[in-house]
Scaffold this motif. Structure first.
Motif, PDB file in Angstrom:
ATOM      1  N   VAL A 343       0.859  -1.186   0.000  1.00  0.00           N
ATOM      2  CA  VAL A 343       0.000   0.000   0.000  1.00  0.00           C
ATOM      3  C   VAL A 343       0.895   1.235   0.000  1.00  0.00           C
ATOM      4  N   TRP A 344       0.708   2.094  -0.996  1.00  0.00           N
ATOM      5  CA  TRP A 344       1.511   3.316  -1.129  1.00  0.00           C
ATOM      6  C   TRP A 344       0.692   4.497  -0.627  1.00  0.00           C
ATOM      7  N   ASP A 345       1.321   5.366   0.131  1.00  0.00           N
ATOM      8  CA  ASP A 345       0.601   6.518   0.680  1.00  0.00           C
ATOM      9  C   ASP A 345       1.483   7.762   0.581  1.00  0.00           C
ATOM     10  N   GLY A 346       0.948   8.824  -0.013  1.00  0.00           N
ATOM     11  CA  GLY A 346       1.653  10.091  -0.076  1.00  0.00           C
ATOM     12  C   GLY A 346       2.679  10.193  -1.185  1.00  0.00           C
ATOM     13  N   LEU A 347       2.659   9.313  -2.181  1.00  0.00           N
ATOM     14  CA  LEU A 347       3.608   9.364  -3.284  1.00  0.00           C
ATOM     15  C   LEU A 347       3.035  10.190  -4.427  1.00  0.00           C
ATOM     16  N   ASP A 348       3.925  10.824  -5.169  1.00  0.00           N
ATOM     17  CA  ASP A 348       3.503  11.507  -6.384  1.00  0.00           C
ATOM     18  C   ASP A 348       3.186  10.461  -7.453  1.00  0.00           C
ATOM     19  N   THR A 349       2.211  10.754  -8.275  1.00  0.00           N
ATOM     20  CA  THR A 349       1.757   9.772  -9.262  1.00  0.00           C
ATOM     21  C   THR A 349       2.860   9.318 -10.199  1.00  0.00           C
ATOM     22  N   ASP A 350       3.754  10.231 -10.583  1.00  0.00           N
ATOM     23  CA  ASP A 350       4.760   9.896 -11.583  1.00  0.00           C
ATOM     24  C   ASP A 350       6.139   9.597 -10.993  1.00  0.00           C
ATOM     25  N   LEU A 376      10.460  -8.140  -5.784  1.00  0.00           N
ATOM     26  CA  LEU A 376      10.689  -6.700  -5.886  1.00  0.00           C
ATOM     27  C   LEU A 376       9.430  -6.054  -6.447  1.00  0.00           C
ATOM     28  N   VAL A 377       8.862  -5.113  -5.699  1.00  0.00           N
ATOM     29  CA  VAL A 377       7.588  -4.493  -6.070  1.00  0.00           C
ATOM     30  C   VAL A 377       7.842  -3.049  -6.497  1.00  0.00           C
ATOM     31  N   GLU A 378       7.280  -2.675  -7.643  1.00  0.00           N
ATOM     32  CA  GLU A 378       7.451  -1.334  -8.196  1.00  0.00           C
ATOM     33  C   GLU A 378       6.162  -0.526  -8.061  1.00  0.00           C
ATOM     34  N   TYR A 379       6.321   0.719  -7.684  1.00  0.00           N
ATOM     35  CA  TYR A 379       5.186   1.648  -7.651  1.00  0.00           C
ATOM     36  C   TYR A 379       4.878   2.104  -9.079  1.00  0.00           C
ATOM     37  N   THR A 380       3.633   1.968  -9.484  1.00  0.00           N
ATOM     38  CA  THR A 380       3.242   2.318 -10.860  1.00  0.00           C
ATOM     39  C   THR A 380       2.209   3.443 -10.906  1.00  0.00           C
ATOM     40  N   GLY A 381       2.082   4.180  -9.811  1.00  0.00           N
ATOM     41  CA  GLY A 381       1.137   5.288  -9.796  1.00  0.00           C
ATOM     42  C   GLY A 381      -0.181   4.959  -9.132  1.00  0.00           C
ATOM     43  N   GLU A 382      -0.458   3.692  -8.895  1.00  0.00           N
ATOM     44  CA  GLU A 382      -1.671   3.276  -8.197  1.00  0.00           C
ATOM     45  C   GLU A 382      -1.422   3.251  -6.688  1.00  0.00           C
TER      46      GLU A 382
END
Length: 582
Positions: A343-350, A376-382
């Motif tokens: 779960v990502w919180d407070g990240l910029d979309t890009d 390894l998990v990558e943030y993709t904007g979601e």
């Protein structure tokens, strides 16, 4: 649109033809560095390895560094490395973590404002040829880092490799690509080349200290430090410092030393360090001072300008927002996977951000229970990213097992400390028929001083382990009459019989028969759950005293003697009478 460069077997794999044509020859002013060291500090694991400093070395007290230049390392490991560490992923991660920690300690002790961080940890696909890294020809340009650079970039053209690496892995903002391998069959335990940002280090068997030192040594080569200056004149194209060579300290080498016993000290050559009560310095001013070279590289802007050998330097990703971990609390082995979510919180979309999910504690499980142990998990904007851990659905009947995962090596994001780990319970899809345990008899009689053997049999099933408890109840016997320490008996998978012994203690007291009872308890106890033991006494009763014959003297003897005299006188009188008759 943001390009995903998450590593996978598909994106990394190179065709057989491409690999066959990977013939890289370094320029005349690049070198391939074989390296070997020895150490007296032997240890068998990386998780338990602790850093220490020898007492005979004085460390210079550098002022605190207000800011650091963060330089990311994208770490890769091989299946062979995992196998060499008994499939234990926690040992693999400890090897990588402590290699980087060792280097950071060296930089800290040398007053160097550089900090190495993990950009991510990636398992290399099965087509990665570790034998090409640990080749028999230690001087061949086609071994080691040449093969790694070709494999990771996808091209054998050395001119195109850097741009190809940036294209493939640029989102990680890594300044270095380090492959962590299994022990080499030859003396070389690591390799790097000047002018490249690629290196490798191997997990030396039973000697973590050498392996951790090797990473600091090899990354020093990528920064332009050398064993000595015998192979070339100083050049800012391929060096950060003209005094970037090692020194001998207390008869042992600092980092960058080759063919000298490693001192165990995590620092580079620096004359500000010295041997206690000696004139021996751990560096030579203006000659061997790797630490000064690093410090001047920062002060002059050599690193941040990406001058010379530092053209591969990339600024680390800024940490924005937080990542937290959510996983299935319970999963059946038959499902094949454990599903989870970052779960990502407070990240910029890009923005770019990555985090590893890895087993941190096996609990009741073992490496055998998993086909994958990290991802390894990558943030993709979601706001969420799903992942899965593949289980090994074996045919063994097992009890419920717990395993704990954690977030690790966060890059471009911070880890939410309140939700950084997750414990998962794995249930087996095979039901074990454990059977029941009974005593083979309900009554035993033995004499004190002897030994009683209780036999237990398992019937109705032999799958899995089974434990029953033993409880003693005293009737007329007491605790002082026996010696018996067992409180439980465990049957392993497939075992059908067990026995325990009880010593019956003897004493000198005449006693009646005494009894005590042993009772089985537990979830798998059969009908024969109790045995009564009777102790018979072996002490004989006291025998009465036998009458004694009176002595021949004393009062009794006088009376007897007097009687004999009377018969003697009568005989004499009779003889005298008979004579007169004649």
């Amino acid at each position: 649109m943001k390009k995903s460069i998450l590593l996978s077997a598909v994106t990394l794999a190179l065709s057989a033809n491409a690999l066959a044509e990977s013939h890289y020859h370094p320029k005349h002013d690049e070198i391939t560095v074989p390296f070997s060291v020895s150490s007296e500090n032997q240890s068998s694991g990386y998780k338990d390895y602790t850093f220490s400093l020898p007492e005979n070395i004085d460390l210079f007290d550098y002022p605190d560094t207000a800011t650091y230049i963060d330089m990311n390392v994208l770490a890769f490991y091989t299946q062979e490395l995992l196998d060499s560490l008994n499939g234990d992923i926690t040992e693999v991660y400890a090897f990588i973590d402590k290699s980087i920690e060792f280097n950071n300690r060296a930089l800290e002790f040398n007053g160097v404002g550089i900090r190495r961080n993990l950009a991510g940890i990636v398992k290399l696909p099965s087509d990665f040829d570790e034998s090409a890294v640990n080749g028999e020809d230690a001087e061949s340009p086609d071994t080691g880092v040449s093969y790694i650079a070709t494999y990771l970039s996808g091209t054998a053209d050395s001119v195109l490799q850097r741009s190809a690496l940036d294209e493939r892995f640029g989102s990680y903002a890594a300044s270095y690509y380090a492959v962590f391998t299994s022990p080499s069959p030859i003396s070389r335990v690591g390799q790097a080349q000047l002018g490249r940002n690629v290196l490798y280090t191997s997990a030396s068997p039973n000697n973590p200290e050498v392996s951790l030192y090797t990473f600091a040594h090899e990354i020093g080569h990528t920064d332009g430090m050398e064993h000595d200056r015998s192979e070339r004149e100083f050049s800012y194209s391929y060096h950060m410092s003209e005094y970037g060579i090692p020194a001998v300290c207390d008869s042992r080498g600092t980092i960058m030393t080759a063919n000298v016993d490693f001192s165990g000290i995590p620092f580079y050559s620096d004359p500000n360090h010295s041997v206690t009560n000696s004139t021996d310095l751990c560096g030579v001013p203006d000659v061997a001072d790797v630490a000064r070279g690093y410090r001047e590289g920062i002060e002059t802007g050599f690193i941040e300008r990406r001058s010379g050998i530092m053209t591969s330097y990339r600024e680390a990703l800024p940490k924005n927002g937080f990542a937290s971990l959510v996983m299935d609390s319970t999963v059946n082995e038959a499902n094949g996977t454990i599903n989870g979510t970052v779960v990502w919180d407070g990240l910029d979309t890009d923005q770019n951000a990555f985090v590893n999910v890895v087993i941190s504690n096996y609990g009741e499980t073992s490496p055998h229970d998993f086909n994958t142990q990290d991802v390894l998990v990558e943030y993709t904007g979601e706001s969420t990213t799903s992942f899965s851990i593949e289980l090994n659905n074996d045919s063994d009947a097992e009890d419920d097992e717990s395993v704990t995962f954690k977030l690790h090596a966060a890059n471009g994001v911070s880890v939410d400390s309140t939700q950084s780990s997750s414990t998962v319970t794995i249930t087996s899809d095979e039901v074990a028929n454990t059977g029941t345990v009974s005593l083979t008899t309900s009554a035993i009689t033995e004499s004190e001083g002897d030994m009683v053997t209780l036999r237990l049999e398992r019937t109705g099933g032999v799958s899995g382990a089974l434990t029953v408890n033993l409880n003693v109840t005293f009737d007329s016997a007491t605790q002082s009459d026996i010696e018996f320490d067992a409180t439980s008996v465990t049957f392993l998978d497939g075992e059908t019989s067990k026995s325990v012994t009880i010593d019956l203690l003897s004493d000198a007291v005449e006693e009646d028969e005494e009894t005590f009872t042993v009772t089985l308890s537990g979830d798998n106890v059969g009908s024969g759950n109790q045995v009564t033991v009777t102790i018979t006494d072996t002490t004989e009763a006291a025998t009465p005293t036998s009458p004694t014959t009176p002595p021949s003297n004393g009062n009794s003897g006088g009376e007897s003697g007097g009687g004999s005299i009377h018969f003697g006188l009568l005989g004499l009188a009779l003889m005298a009478y008979l004579r007169r008759k004649k």
